[in-house]
Design a protein around this motif. Structure first.
Motif, PDB file in Angstrom:
ATOM      1  N   ASN A 402       0.822  -1.212   0.000  1.00  0.00           N
ATOM      2  CA  ASN A 402       0.000   0.000   0.000  1.00  0.00           C
ATOM      3  C   ASN A 402       0.856   1.263   0.000  1.00  0.00           C
ATOM      4  O   ASN A 402       0.491   2.273  -0.598  1.00  0.00           O
ATOM      5  CB  ASN A 402      -0.932   0.001   1.213  1.00  0.00           C
ATOM      6  N   LYS A 403       1.987   1.183   0.675  1.00  0.00           N
ATOM      7  CA  LYS A 403       2.894   2.331   0.716  1.00  0.00           C
ATOM      8  C   LYS A 403       3.491   2.598  -0.665  1.00  0.00           C
ATOM      9  O   LYS A 403       3.644   3.755  -1.072  1.00  0.00           O
ATOM     10  CB  LYS A 403       4.003   2.064   1.736  1.00  0.00           C
ATOM     11  N   TYR A 404       3.824   1.518  -1.373  1.00  0.00           N
ATOM     12  CA  TYR A 404       4.401   1.631  -2.716  1.00  0.00           C
ATOM     13  C   TYR A 404       3.381   1.089  -3.717  1.00  0.00           C
ATOM     14  O   TYR A 404       3.605   0.071  -4.380  1.00  0.00           O
ATOM     15  CB  TYR A 404       5.721   0.870  -2.799  1.00  0.00           C
ATOM     16  N   LYS A 405       2.291   1.800  -3.834  1.00  0.00           N
ATOM     17  CA  LYS A 405       1.159   1.300  -4.616  1.00  0.00           C
ATOM     18  C   LYS A 405       1.471   1.285  -6.109  1.00  0.00           C
ATOM     19  O   LYS A 405       1.967   2.264  -6.667  1.00  0.00           O
ATOM     20  CB  LYS A 405      -0.073   2.169  -4.358  1.00  0.00           C
ATOM     21  N   PHE A 406       1.169   0.150  -6.738  1.00  0.00           N
ATOM     22  CA  PHE A 406       1.282   0.038  -8.182  1.00  0.00           C
ATOM     23  C   PHE A 406      -0.025   0.534  -8.804  1.00  0.00           C
ATOM     24  O   PHE A 406      -1.102   0.053  -8.441  1.00  0.00           O
ATOM     25  CB  PHE A 406       1.522  -1.413  -8.605  1.00  0.00           C
ATOM     26  N   GLU A 407       0.074   1.453  -9.733  1.00  0.00           N
ATOM     27  CA  GLU A 407      -1.117   1.931 -10.428  1.00  0.00           C
ATOM     28  C   GLU A 407      -0.720   2.451 -11.798  1.00  0.00           C
ATOM     29  O   GLU A 407       0.421   2.862 -12.021  1.00  0.00           O
ATOM     30  CB  GLU A 407      -1.828   3.021  -9.628  1.00  0.00           C
ATOM     31  N   TYR A 408      -1.677   2.416 -12.697  1.00  0.00           N
ATOM     32  CA  TYR A 408      -1.479   2.992 -14.025  1.00  0.00           C
ATOM     33  C   TYR A 408      -1.836   4.463 -13.919  1.00  0.00           C
ATOM     34  O   TYR A 408      -3.008   4.820 -13.754  1.00  0.00           O
ATOM     35  CB  TYR A 408      -2.372   2.274 -15.027  1.00  0.00           C
ATOM     36  N   ASN A 409      -0.827   5.342 -13.994  1.00  0.00           N
ATOM     37  CA  ASN A 409      -1.058   6.755 -13.759  1.00  0.00           C
ATOM     38  C   ASN A 409      -0.018   7.562 -14.544  1.00  0.00           C
ATOM     39  O   ASN A 409       1.105   7.776 -14.084  1.00  0.00           O
ATOM     40  CB  ASN A 409      -0.968   7.067 -12.264  1.00  0.00           C
ATOM     41  N   LEU A 410      -0.405   7.998 -15.737  1.00  0.00           N
ATOM     42  CA  LEU A 410       0.535   8.711 -16.592  1.00  0.00           C
ATOM     43  C   LEU A 410       0.879  10.091 -16.036  1.00  0.00           C
ATOM     44  O   LEU A 410       1.974  10.613 -16.312  1.00  0.00           O
ATOM     45  CB  LEU A 410      -0.041   8.829 -18.006  1.00  0.00           C
ATOM     46  N   ASP A 411      -0.014  10.667 -15.238  1.00  0.00           N
ATOM     47  CA  ASP A 411       0.300  11.963 -14.625  1.00  0.00           C
ATOM     48  C   ASP A 411       1.454  11.828 -13.630  1.00  0.00           C
ATOM     49  O   ASP A 411       2.364  12.669 -13.590  1.00  0.00           O
ATOM     50  CB  ASP A 411      -0.936  12.524 -13.919  1.00  0.00           C
ATOM     51  N   LYS A 412       1.423  10.767 -12.822  1.00  0.00           N
ATOM     52  CA  LYS A 412       2.516  10.551 -11.877  1.00  0.00           C
ATOM     53  C   LYS A 412       3.813  10.228 -12.614  1.00  0.00           C
ATOM     54  O   LYS A 412       4.902  10.645 -12.192  1.00  0.00           O
ATOM     55  CB  LYS A 412       2.151   9.431 -10.904  1.00  0.00           C
ATOM     56  N   ALA A 413       3.703   9.487 -13.697  1.00  0.00           N
ATOM     57  CA  ALA A 413       4.897   9.195 -14.498  1.00  0.00           C
ATOM     58  C   ALA A 413       5.497  10.494 -15.036  1.00  0.00           C
ATOM     59  O   ALA A 413       6.717  10.704 -15.004  1.00  0.00           O
ATOM     60  CB  ALA A 413       4.544   8.253 -15.643  1.00  0.00           C
ATOM     61  N   THR A 414       4.620  11.378 -15.518  1.00  0.00           N
ATOM     62  CA  THR A 414       5.087  12.655 -16.070  1.00  0.00           C
ATOM     63  C   THR A 414       5.779  13.493 -15.001  1.00  0.00           C
ATOM     64  O   THR A 414       6.828  14.113 -15.256  1.00  0.00           O
ATOM     65  CB  THR A 414       3.900  13.430 -16.664  1.00  0.00           C
ATOM     66  N   GLN A 562      11.417   0.299  -3.456  1.00  0.00           N
ATOM     67  CA  GLN A 562      12.012   1.625  -3.657  1.00  0.00           C
ATOM     68  C   GLN A 562      12.775   1.701  -4.976  1.00  0.00           C
ATOM     69  O   GLN A 562      12.683   2.693  -5.703  1.00  0.00           O
ATOM     70  CB  GLN A 562      12.948   1.953  -2.495  1.00  0.00           C
ATOM     71  N   LYS A 563      13.525   0.661  -5.296  1.00  0.00           N
ATOM     72  CA  LYS A 563      14.424   0.693  -6.452  1.00  0.00           C
ATOM     73  C   LYS A 563      13.816   0.053  -7.712  1.00  0.00           C
ATOM     74  O   LYS A 563      14.208   0.396  -8.823  1.00  0.00           O
ATOM     75  CB  LYS A 563      15.732  -0.024  -6.107  1.00  0.00           C
ATOM     76  N   LEU A 564      12.930  -0.902  -7.545  1.00  0.00           N
ATOM     77  CA  LEU A 564      12.250  -1.599  -8.653  1.00  0.00           C
ATOM     78  C   LEU A 564      13.195  -2.003  -9.789  1.00  0.00           C
ATOM     79  O   LEU A 564      13.042  -1.557 -10.938  1.00  0.00           O
ATOM     80  CB  LEU A 564      11.117  -0.739  -9.209  1.00  0.00           C
ATOM     81  N   PRO A 565      14.165  -2.856  -9.526  1.00  0.00           N
ATOM     82  CA  PRO A 565      15.019  -3.329 -10.618  1.00  0.00           C
ATOM     83  C   PRO A 565      14.297  -4.285 -11.570  1.00  0.00           C
ATOM     84  O   PRO A 565      14.784  -4.558 -12.666  1.00  0.00           O
ATOM     85  CB  PRO A 565      16.145  -4.053  -9.877  1.00  0.00           C
ATOM     86  N   LEU A 566      13.150  -4.757 -11.127  1.00  0.00           N
ATOM     87  CA  LEU A 566      12.360  -5.720 -11.905  1.00  0.00           C
ATOM     88  C   LEU A 566      10.896  -5.340 -11.727  1.00  0.00           C
ATOM     89  O   LEU A 566      10.429  -5.169 -10.599  1.00  0.00           O
ATOM     90  CB  LEU A 566      12.618  -7.135 -11.375  1.00  0.00           C
ATOM     91  N   LEU A 567      10.158  -5.190 -12.822  1.00  0.00           N
ATOM     92  CA  LEU A 567       8.754  -4.806 -12.733  1.00  0.00           C
ATOM     93  C   LEU A 567       7.861  -5.996 -13.056  1.00  0.00           C
ATOM     94  O   LEU A 567       7.779  -6.417 -14.215  1.00  0.00           O
ATOM     95  CB  LEU A 567       8.445  -3.674 -13.720  1.00  0.00           C
ATOM     96  N   PRO A 568       7.195  -6.576 -12.055  1.00  0.00           N
ATOM     97  CA  PRO A 568       6.217  -7.620 -12.369  1.00  0.00           C
ATOM     98  C   PRO A 568       5.028  -6.995 -13.095  1.00  0.00           C
ATOM     99  O   PRO A 568       4.577  -5.902 -12.734  1.00  0.00           O
ATOM    100  CB  PRO A 568       5.831  -8.167 -10.995  1.00  0.00           C
ATOM    101  N   VAL A 569       4.542  -7.671 -14.107  1.00  0.00           N
ATOM    102  CA  VAL A 569       3.455  -7.114 -14.918  1.00  0.00           C
ATOM    103  C   VAL A 569       2.165  -7.897 -14.694  1.00  0.00           C
ATOM    104  O   VAL A 569       1.178  -7.351 -14.206  1.00  0.00           O
ATOM    105  CB  VAL A 569       3.827  -7.102 -16.414  1.00  0.00           C
ATOM    106  N   ILE A 570       2.189  -9.174 -15.042  1.00  0.00           N
ATOM    107  CA  ILE A 570       0.995 -10.012 -14.899  1.00  0.00           C
ATOM    108  C   ILE A 570       1.390 -11.391 -14.409  1.00  0.00           C
ATOM    109  O   ILE A 570       2.514 -11.845 -14.611  1.00  0.00           O
ATOM    110  CB  ILE A 570       0.228 -10.166 -16.235  1.00  0.00           C
ATOM    111  N   GLN A 571       0.466 -12.046 -13.751  1.00  0.00           N
ATOM    112  CA  GLN A 571       0.605 -13.470 -13.487  1.00  0.00           C
ATOM    113  C   GLN A 571       0.424 -14.220 -14.813  1.00  0.00           C
ATOM    114  O   GLN A 571      -0.062 -13.644 -15.793  1.00  0.00           O
ATOM    115  CB  GLN A 571      -0.404 -13.926 -12.451  1.00  0.00           C
ATOM    116  N   THR A 572       0.815 -15.478 -14.840  1.00  0.00           N
ATOM    117  CA  THR A 572       0.853 -16.197 -16.112  1.00  0.00           C
ATOM    118  C   THR A 572       0.035 -17.473 -16.069  1.00  0.00           C
ATOM    119  O   THR A 572       0.260 -18.321 -15.199  1.00  0.00           O
ATOM    120  CB  THR A 572       2.304 -16.559 -16.495  1.00  0.00           C
TER     121      THR A 572
END
Length: 619
Positions: A402-414, A562-572
């Motif tokens: 919850n602290k490091y929430k994964f979300e699709y958010n292009l505004d935060k990316a920008t 914090q560092k996210l060297p690997l980004l999990p995307v989907i289960q398989t």
């Protein structure tokens, strides 16, 4: 105490996982077997026992009436069709080498898995741990010594005995050669010496306590991390140059022929196989062949029973099923490897090494859309770099998630990108005086899922001002660039078999090679963090299920977030497609007696369960 299987274990009825758990609990009370590995392994088996099938592309009870006549085609193989299982597989680029310890040294998914045996099999389909080349193992009380016993019947396919000397030779070779896959890492870090008091006994002396060393020799996810090699063959060879062709292994099949112009490998049943009283594979031959790049043509070959396994994708299988095609079996398997994005952390690659860039990319990943519309069956998004098996829940941390929430958010990316790579007057994002442009690679062809996932990301990166190139690379070219760190983002897969330390130990700074030097399958993203190193090294020596381990696991996971060297995307989820025209009794959703994936060594166990229908091949 010792973990031992009875000599006729393979002939026993399928066990309930509670029985395995009881044995391991008994051993754990004496701190004798595998420390933390035992509890993790037991729980993992419990979760997977009978539950490997999920993420279905078909409704329950899907059994359309057989309404279609099969027109059997003539398979393009030089062996009798009725004696052969034909597997449709990937695009092969390597045909004359089977040395899996070097880049591009062995063709993946070409059948060498049927000749290569581990010390132990772990089945995610049944929850069963089966000793194979080894019959037992035990640690001393402080996990500074491991004793392995080898089956005295075991021998290589050239007739030479297989045992403790081969094990010692392989481990010491890998330990002293960090440039080899399996070298360095855990072997170099932990192994002090190996004693061989008799041909069937190896005693590994450790430099420091480790309760997980045997993990290296269990075929769990795909094959074992380390497979032992015949000393009498390899001792006089340079392991970086030897092609190991034909491969000397111990499994039930031997290489008969590799045909480059047909992209085909033919494996023949070994009449002198050492373990055939427990594993009697039914097909005389197994052919692995690259399928047509045209999906319609490849699927037609399956419909005409020119292939028994594969050669069809989920969409065409659904179409075929809806016509009432009688000989299609679709078997679900919940794969233990989430699809991920590997991010290059080496500073020489520029902006991609920035943790804020990693988070910007993370905000550009539309996981919900990818899981619903890109993967061949609908699958859930992933936040942790491991499969969502129920007993992996123990490694989750909701507070950190919850602290490091994964979300699709292009505004935060920008916002993050404006901080680290603001746009110049021409509207181009700049990092340290240079325009940014990311290179995304994948081993998947352009019509496959991992490429499609990367393409979705590429599109959304462009929306926030980050141009990227996306390249589908053949197996050998991809492996070379991936291992050498010559990429920014890699779209492929990752995961672990038993506990997170299996990932973390590979991410330690000591295993990060400079760009251009082969990573030998360790720390391929060049991640470096001294605090993370210290935590991982502590975790490596303790039971991951203890109270002592909990704060360390939390600390390691927080650094990861914090560092996210690997980004999990989907289960398989992997539907596996079988044709019953020539062979029947394949694993099904109702009887998932073994992992159904043909590129895992477990497939040899499937080939012992199937039987011929008696159908003759066309003349």
């Amino acid at each position: 105490m010792t973990f031992v299987m009875s000599p006729d274990h393979n002939d026993e009825p399928r066990p309930q996982y509670e029985d395995v758990a009881a044995v391991i609990r008994y051993q754990l009370t004496r701190r004798s077997m595998i420390g933390g590995g035992a509890a993790a392994l037991t729980a993992f088996l419990a979760a997977c026992s009978g539950g490997g099938g999920s993420y279905s592309d078909k409704p329950a009870g899907n059994k359309p009436a057989a309404a279609k006549t099969i027109q059997i085609g003539k398979a393009n193989i030089p062996v009798p069709r009725e004696q052969t299982v034909i597997v449709g597989q990937v695009e092969y680029t390597v045909f004359d080498s089977f040395n899996g310890m070097i880049p591009n040294g062995s063709p993946s998914g070409a059948g060498v898995e049927l000749s290569t045996e581990p010390l132990f099999f772990l089945s995610f389909a049944t929850g069963k741990l089966t000793p194979w080349l080894a019959t037992e193992y035990k640690y001393n009380d402080d996990h500074t010594e491991l004793t392995l016993k080898f089956d005295p019947k075991a021998h290589w396919n050239d007739g030479q005995p297989l045992g403790a000397k081969d094990f010692k030779f392989t481990v010491m070779m890998l330990k002293d050669r960090p440039d080899l896959f399996g070298g360095g890492g855990e072997l170099k870090e932990f192994v002090k010496d190996i004693e061989v008091p008799d041909p069937q006994t190896a005693v590994v002396k450790f430099l420091k306590p480790t309760p997980r060393f045997h993990y290296n020799f269990i075929a769990a996810i795909s094959g074992a991390p380390n497979n032992i090699m015949p000393e009498h063959i390899w001792k006089s060879q340079d392991p970086t140059k030897y092609k190991d062709n034909p491969p000397v292994r111990s499994g039930p099949y031997k290489l008969k022929q590799a045909i480059r112009n047909q992209k085909m490998f033919i494996w023949e049943k070994d009449p002198n196989y050492w373990n055939k009283d427990k594993l009697d594979v039914k097909p005389q031959y197994v052919v692995f062949q690259s399928t047509s790049k045209q999906l319609d043509q490849a699927s037609l070959a399956f419909e005409r029973a020119e292939f028994d396994v594969g050669s069809i994708d989920a969409q065409h299988a659904s179409q075929l099923r809806n016509t009432g095609y009688p000989n299609l079996i679709t078997t679900q398997f919940h794969d233990p490897n989430p699809r991920v994005m590997w991010l290059n952390c080496d500073p020489s690659r520029g902006v991609i090494a920035e943790p804020k860039m990693h988070w910007a990319i993370n905000y550009c990943l539309n996981r919900e859309t990818i899981g619903k519309s890109v993967w061949q069956v609908q699958v859930p998004p992933a936040q942790y770099p491991w499969a969502d098996y129920p007993t992996n829940d123990k490694w989750k941390n909701d507070e950190l998630a919850n602290k490091y929430k994964f979300e699709y958010n292009l505004d935060k990316a920008t916002q993050l990108l404006d901080e680290i790579a603001p746009k110049n007057a021409a509207g181009k994002r700049m990092y340290k005086g240079k325009e940014i442009n990311l290179e995304i690679i994948t081993p998947a062809p352009v019509d496959k899922d991992e490429y499609a996932i990367a393409n979705v990301l590429k599109t959304d990166l462009a929306k926030v001002g980050v141009p990227a190139t996306l390249r589908s690379l053949s197996g050998s070219v991809h492996d070379d660039k991936f291992q050498r760190g010559e990429y920014d983002i890699d779209s492929s897969w990752a995961g672990f078999a038993i506990d997170p330390e299996q990932l973390y130990t590979d991410w330690e700074s000591s295993k990060a090679q400079p760009i251009g030097k082969n990573a030998a399958n360790k720390n391929k993203m060049r991640f470096r963090d001294p605090q993370f190193d210290e935590i991982s090294q502590k975790l490596a020596g303790i039971d991951p299920n203890t109270e002592e381990a909990k704060p360390l696991l939390a600390q390691a996971l927080e650094i990861y977030f914090q560092k996210l060297p690997l980004l999990p995307v989907i289960q398989t989820g992997y539907p596996q497609f079988f044709n019953t025209t020539f062979w029947k009794d394949w694993p099904t959703d109702d009887n998932l007696y073994e992992v159904p994936l043909n590129w895992w060594p477990h497939f040899m166990l499937v080939l012992a369960k199937i039987s011929s229908t008696g159908q003759k091949g066309p003349s």
